[in-house]
Scaffold this motif. Sequence first.
Motif, PDB file in Angstrom:
ATOM      1  N   ARG A   1       0.757  -1.139  -0.024  1.00  0.00           N
ATOM      2  CA  ARG A   1       0.109   0.138  -0.022  1.00  0.00           C
ATOM      3  C   ARG A   1       0.856   1.228   0.117  1.00  0.00           C
ATOM      4  NH1 ARG A   1      -2.675  -0.765   5.707  1.00  0.00           N
ATOM      5  NH2 ARG A   1      -0.445  -1.764   6.004  1.00  0.00           N
TER       6      ARG A   1
ATOM      7  N   ASP B   1       1.109   9.363   2.672  1.00  0.00           N
ATOM      8  CA  ASP B   1       0.525   7.982   2.826  1.00  0.00           C
ATOM      9  C   ASP B   1      -0.385   7.953   4.101  1.00  0.00           C
ATOM     10  OD1 ASP B   1       1.858   5.875   1.236  1.00  0.00           O
ATOM     11  OD2 ASP B   1       3.760   6.792   2.143  1.00  0.00           O
TER      12      ASP B   1
ATOM     13  N   ASP C   1       4.568  -4.044   3.199  1.00  0.00           N
ATOM     14  CA  ASP C   1       5.358  -2.778   2.838  1.00  0.00           C
ATOM     15  C   ASP C   1       6.645  -2.776   3.327  1.00  0.00           C
ATOM     16  OD1 ASP C   1       3.310  -1.427   1.288  1.00  0.00           O
ATOM     17  OD2 ASP C   1       2.217  -1.395   3.157  1.00  0.00           O
TER      18      ASP C   1
END
Length: 318
Positions: A97, A150, A234
């Motif tokens: 992500r 983010d 991630d």
Amino acid sequence: MASALGWFLLGLLLLALGGDSIVKGASGLAHRLRWSPFVVGLVLIALATSIPELAVNYRAVFAGQSDLALGNAVGSNIANVGLTLAAAAMVAPLLLRWRVLAPLLLMLVAATVAVILLALDGRLSALEGGLLAAAFVAVLLLALRRAGSDDAGVRAEIEGFTRTTDGLGRNLLRLAVAVALIGAGAWLVVRDAPRLGEALGLTPLMTGLLPVAIGTALPELAGAIAAARRGQGDLVAGHVLGSSLVNLLLVLGGMALIGGGLAVPASFVRYELPAALVLALMLLPILRGDMRVSRGEGAVLLAAFSAWIVFELSLLAG
């Protein structure tokens, strides 16, 4: 050979323990100084797993074994993608992500192409090394800037990488222990890897490419598998791409800068650097698609890594 193997493995163990200690110590000090956990997490993800490799490579350069360091730097990149990321994805598919990962991959591809072009004349000059090292600083600053957008889930995952509440004294002790462990580990690896490679019939360059690069990747592999099981794809991808950029820009660049230039064998430009490029290019469809590394995609990456090892050994035999 048994003695060289034993000391070599002990060196790898000390490097792994030192790398873990330095992450905890640096995280604790950053927390104590009230630095942003997110920023600290980004920097440590990029640098922390590469510190043992940095120590090995610079120790090798100062010991006059630049071929060993060169092989380890690029071999580690191949192992990062074809072994660490691949094995982690095969254990648990990696959902990605983090928005900065795709730009980092493009930067890795560009950096690999740049190193190939700069080394076509058989050498990285001190000036070229300085440019590569400066490029790493630019990449890190760009990553920090891009990562600020983010979502909360990604930020929490990155901040969690640095979470610690230990006191100042304990974290200072961790850093001191880390320096001692990494220094001793690097000394043992650089001292005994050539003896091990000679016993196996490997050149210094091949010793860096295979046993040293794979050996120093094993702690990262264990950490990546654990992170994949926790659903932290991630972190796995961030470690792989960050470490690979460190190897190409900071390690190779620093070696050329400090050593007044770095000789690069023609075979290295012809085979090993293109192999690192191919594995990086294999990630492009993944990170430009569904941002997920499936078990099947991990298996393909691992197969490519295995094929590379077979190819390198066939070159040696031929």
